[in-house]
Design a protein around this motif. Structure first.
Motif, PDB file in Angstrom:
ATOM      1  N   SER A  41       0.835  -1.198   0.000  1.00  9.51           N
ATOM      2  CA  SER A  41       0.000   0.000   0.000  1.00  9.51           C
ATOM      3  C   SER A  41       0.872   1.251   0.000  1.00  9.51           C
TER       4      SER A  41
ATOM      5  N   LEU B   4       2.153   1.856  -3.436  1.00 14.09           N
ATOM      6  CA  LEU B   4       1.104   2.384  -4.323  1.00 14.09           C
ATOM      7  C   LEU B   4       0.850   3.857  -4.038  1.00 14.09           C
ATOM      8  N   ALA B   5       0.848   4.226  -2.769  1.00 10.43           N
ATOM      9  CA  ALA B   5       0.586   5.628  -2.408  1.00 10.43           C
ATOM     10  C   ALA B   5       1.635   6.560  -2.988  1.00 10.43           C
TER      11      ALA B   5
ATOM     12  N   SER C 264       3.337   5.879  -6.031  1.00 12.95           N
ATOM     13  CA  SER C 264       3.620   5.420  -7.398  1.00 12.95           C
ATOM     14  C   SER C 264       4.101   6.552  -8.281  1.00 12.95           C
TER      15      SER C 264
ATOM     16  N   ARG D 265       8.142   1.272  -6.834  1.00 14.35           N
ATOM     17  CA  ARG D 265       7.656  -0.026  -7.284  1.00 14.35           C
ATOM     18  C   ARG D 265       8.239  -1.082  -6.353  1.00 14.35           C
TER      19      ARG D 265
ATOM     20  N   TRP E 113       1.053  -6.234  -3.923  1.00 13.59           N
ATOM     21  CA  TRP E 113       0.882  -4.983  -4.678  1.00 13.59           C
ATOM     22  C   TRP E 113      -0.104  -5.175  -5.819  1.00 13.59           C
TER      23      TRP E 113
ATOM     24  N   ILE F 220      -4.075  -3.611  -6.484  1.00 14.00           N
ATOM     25  CA  ILE F 220      -4.486  -2.936  -7.728  1.00 14.00           C
ATOM     26  C   ILE F 220      -5.719  -3.630  -8.300  1.00 14.00           C
TER      27      ILE F 220
END
Lengths: 340, 310
Positions: A306, A309-310, A312, A317, A328, A332
């Motif tokens: 998470s 992703l926050a 990105s 990555r 991950w 998504i």
């Protein structure tokens, strides 16, 4: 006069006498052109020693020197060259280590530090507000400035927490402190802690130290410290302890073993920007393609995914382990399905 | 003689030393009562007790005494006997300054001057034990000087909407601290409007030969800036716990639903940032409106997956 008032008056007088004695010690050594002997000091009843118990006076003199040293005033023992070990010592202020060097600070340097001090004073998470104000006054004097007074001078502000300030002071003096603490569930307990370090994060200051009740290293948040008692008992911070390891990231807040994870980040990010993101945790280096590689330990792989992703947009990555990459992708997938 | 008052022995001692130091440095060794109390780190109510304590200092052997008087609203230190030269930093002050010079990323020569001139001898590692999340980047000192001297700057900065850092001409106005981040508030000369810049995203600062121009500055918070300049979306948080964790400045009106979810308006400046936060929430946040934003999110997610394959 009732007994309680009499006792309070007696305590107030003792407090006043202690402070006066130590200040007087500073006064006579500062104003004297020659060192003073031990006898001259500890036999002086006007100074505040000179009791019938010399051993007690010597101990008191030693404690008073320690109190002054905590405040930057260093009293040293000197002996004349060739003097016998049995000969009496003399005492003087060590001017080199006590007084600032002449022209110690240029006006430019003082202004740089003053700006930083004022920036720190404007924040809510500072546990050392009084120390900052003290530094501010000192810098003004050393830099030959008459700066605008800080709006946060002297009087307590709404943000101050006396109990948290007590923990800060105990940390400075390296003395254990007992305090009442309210945990996240609202349960209050009494703790005795040797504070090993302090960190500021997300608007709070956190005290980290060895907790006698649990026997382990624990973290205590400033606004949950309810009440503190006078500190006692000295300690040393272990050499291996690094407060930087306690700046937390979202994937730290879980039970279980921490496992190594690795992320990549965009090559064109500046180092300060990356370090602000990673809170100085783990290891950061450049890969052969110029991208950043960050290795750190995480307790919660889903939270680590998470976190990636926050960020990105910063090119963050997941690289390893495979379970992190899978977590991950799963996150998504869930979001894509919810927006289908 | 003033009653000893509420100060402990330690605080009286500290206050006494600071007051002597401040009076020694002050013009004519005189300070106003408010300034004297501030310098001593105490309230004005506690000042008389500390002044009395200092007034009692004397040396029987030499006959010297500390001569200090309160004259109206001023404190005056007479003579030379009680004068203190400027002191080096105390243990506490040294710890704080060590931490600050690390945080400011000062050059090694400035650090050396400060350490040699001000710090007590011995342990150079007095900042050990204090840490915080990095927030100032490497340019706070230069920007602070530019603000003070009114110097226009060329600044390399990467915003959320930029793929790469680009150079801007700015008139720096002030430094703000908001939710644990430090921002430069400056006038973007090319765009002719006020902007906020995160200090840790500034890659380079160079002074120009120009001075800042006068600007009509509207002091806006991040939230106000987002409402004024940002786009709006409606989102739903799955439950109150998810909603409680969102600390974003752009959150507008929130409506709680019967099923425990929360619908809210969000003002944002970067679609990519918004998509990243929704993805990070793993299904606990959904974009409701505008509908085309949902399509764009799916396309963004597909690109992300493709970028990490192989």
């Amino acid at each position: 006069m009732d007994t309680r008032q009499h006792t309070q008056d007696a305590e107030d007088t003792t407090t006043h006498d202690t402070a006066r004695r130590i200040l007087n010690l500073l006064f006579i050594l500062n104003s004297s052109s020659t060192p003073l002997t031990t006898e001259q000091i500890v036999s002086d009843s006007d100074l505040g020693y000179g009791s019938l118990n010399r051993a007690s006076d010597l101990k008191k003199f030693k404690r008073d020197r320690e109190k002054l040293a905590e405040r930057g005033i260093h009293i040293i023992e000197i002996r004349a060259a060739g003097a016998q070990q049995t000969e009496e010592s003399s005492w003087t202020i060590d001017r080199r280590s006590t007084y600032a060097a002449a022209g110690a600070l240029s006006r430019a340097d003082a202004e740089v530090l003053l700006r930083a001090v004022d920036e720190c004073l404007a924040r809510e998470d500072t546990p050392f507000r009084h120390g900052l104000l003290s530094i501010r006054h000192k810098l003004e004097g050393l830099g030959g400035m008459t700066a605008e007074p800080s709006p946060l001078d002297s009087e307590a502000t709404a943000q101050e927490n006396p109990a948290a300030e007590a923990l800060w002071s105990a940390f400075v003096l390296k003395r254990k402190i007992r305090f009442s603490y309210l945990d996240a569930k609202g349960q209050e307990s009494k703790r005795t802690v040797a504070v090993w370090g302090v960190f500021m994060q997300d608007g709070h200051s956190y005290f980290v130290g060895l907790d006698e009740q649990s026997g382990g290293v624990r973290t205590f948040r400033d606004d949950r410290i309810v009440r503190a008692w006078r500190p006692t008992g000295r300690y040393e911070v272990p050499a291996w302890f690094d407060i930087g390891n306690y700046l937390f990231l979202p994937f730290d807040l879980a039970a279980g073993m921490a496992q190594p994870v690795e992320f990549s980040l965009r090559r064109d990010l500046s180092q300060p920007e990356v370090e602000a993101l990673i809170h100085g945790r783990g290891e950061l280096e450049r890969a052969t393609d110029g991208s950043w590689r960050w290795r750190v330990k995480a307790r919660d792989l889903d939270a680590a995914a998470s976190f990636a992703l926050a960020h990105s947009a910063m090119g963050m990555r997941p690289v390893a382990p495979n379970r992190l990459v899978t977590a991950w992708k799963t996150l998504i997938g869930k979001v894509v399905e919810a927006h289908g | 003689m003033a009653k000893p008052g509420s100060l402990t022995a330690d605080r009286t001692l500290t206050a006494g030393i600071k007051l002597l130091e401040a009076l020694s440095a002050a013009p004519d060794h005189r300070l106003g009562v408010v300034d004297a109390a501030a310098a001593a780190g105490i309230g004005t109510d506690d000042l008389p007790a500390v002044v009395d304590t200092i007034g009692a200092l004397s040396d029987r052997m030499s006959g010297a005494r500390a001569a200090i008087e309160t004259e109206g609203d001023q404190i005056h230190l007479y003579g030379d006997a009680a004068l203190l030269m400027p002191l080096r930093l105390s243990v506490e002050e040294s710890m704080i300054v060590s931490h600050m010079i690390d945080l400011l990323d000062l050059d090694s020569e400035t650090r050396q001057r400060i350490r040699e001139g001000l710090m007590p001898d011995g342990d150079e590692d007095t900042a050990r034990g204090i840490a915080e999340t990095s927030r100032y980047g490497s340019w706070l000192v230069q920007l602070s000087e530019a603000i003070q001297d009114g110097v226009r700057c060329r600044m390399t900065y990467r915003s959320l909407t930029d793929d790469t850092a680009r150079t801007r001409t700015v008139d720096p106005l002030r430094i703000d601290d908001e939710q644990g981040r430090a921002y430069l508030i400056a006038w973007d000369v090319e765009r002719d409007e006020e902007r906020r810049y995160r200090l840790d995203r500034i890659a380079d600062v160079a002074y120009t030969d120009d001075s800042v121009a006068p600007h009509e500055v509207k002091t806006r918070s991040t939230a106000e800036s987002l409402r004024a300049h940002g786009a709006a979306a409606r989102l739903v948080a799955a439950d109150e716990e998810t909603m409680r964790r969102l600390t974003w400045s752009g959150i507008g009106q929130i409506e709680a639903r019967d099923d425990g979810s929360c619908v809210f308006t969000l003002y944002y400046s970067s679609k990519r940032w918004l998509f990243d936060q929704v993805l990070a929430a793993g299904g606990n946040l959904q974009i409701v409106e505008p509908r085309e934003l949902r399509d764009e999110l799916r396309a963004y997610a597909a690109e992300l997956l493709a970028s990490n394959d192989g």
